[in-house]
Enzyme design. Structure first.
Site, PDB file in Angstrom:
ATOM      1  N   LYS A  34      -2.461  -1.518   4.674  1.00  0.00           N
ATOM      2  CA  LYS A  34      -3.406  -2.164   5.579  1.00  0.00           C
ATOM      3  C   LYS A  34      -3.153  -1.774   7.028  1.00  0.00           C
ATOM      4  CE  LYS A  34      -2.716  -6.155   3.309  1.00  0.00           C
ATOM      5  NZ  LYS A  34      -2.763  -7.561   3.004  1.00  0.00           N
ATOM      6  N   HIS A  35      -3.046  -0.465   7.259  1.00  0.00           N
ATOM      7  CA  HIS A  35      -2.859   0.051   8.615  1.00  0.00           C
ATOM      8  C   HIS A  35      -3.217   1.539   8.647  1.00  0.00           C
ATOM      9  CE1 HIS A  35       1.113   0.897   6.734  1.00  0.00           C
ATOM     10  NE2 HIS A  35       1.036   2.014   7.455  1.00  0.00           N
ATOM     11  N   ALA A  36      -3.239   2.069   9.848  1.00  0.00           N
ATOM     12  CA  ALA A  36      -3.442   3.503  10.067  1.00  0.00           C
ATOM     13  C   ALA A  36      -2.360   3.984  11.026  1.00  0.00           C
ATOM     14  CB  ALA A  36      -4.822   3.766  10.658  1.00  0.00           C
TER      15      ALA A  36
END
Length: 138
Positions: A51-53
């Site tokens: 749940k991130h970049a």
């Protein structure tokens, strides 16, 4: 800036025998990058991680046990990639939002990175990610 077309699978050699299976990962010849960091994530069945970049970091995801569904998003479209073989790696370039869904109990994901850990490289909020993509910076 990278998009979903820049994500790719790499199949590395696999050596099965009567005792089991051997898979070796060679950073440059298999993936074309220098590996600076390796970590392992184990998840419970039906759990979501990631749940991130990343702004700059490239990740290589390898599921060495179980099944992991990797959901990738470039701000305009989403695509799912299934990892369930120790000799199949998913190269996830920077600028792509990623979520990992652990399908089975005991699923283990090995992550190879081309940079050391740097909290400022993470985009952890999806709305901030969309703003990052709109600015076109990567």
């Amino acid at each position: 800036m990278n998009n979903l077309d820049n994500i790719r699978f790499v199949d590395v050699p696999c050596y099965p025998d009567r005792q089991g299976l051997l898979v070796a990962y060679n950073e440059i010849s298999d993936f074309g990058i220098d590996i600076r960091r390796v970590f392992v994530v184990a998840g419970h069945a039906n759990s979501m991680r990631g749940k991130h970049a990343h702004k700059a970091l490239t990740q290589i995801l390898i599921c060495v046990q179980g099944t992991c569904c990797v959901v990738c998003d470039d701000g305009t479209q989403r695509r799912e990639f299934i990892l369930d073989q120790a000799n199949r790696a998913l190269i996830l370039p920077n600028g792509i939002w990623s979520e990992q869904f652990y399908v089975e109990e005991g699923t283990v994901l090995v992550v190879l990175c081309d940079l050391q850990y740097d909290e400022s490289d993470y985009i952890r909020d999806y709305e901030s990610y969309l703003a990052f993509r709109k600015r076109g910076v990567a």
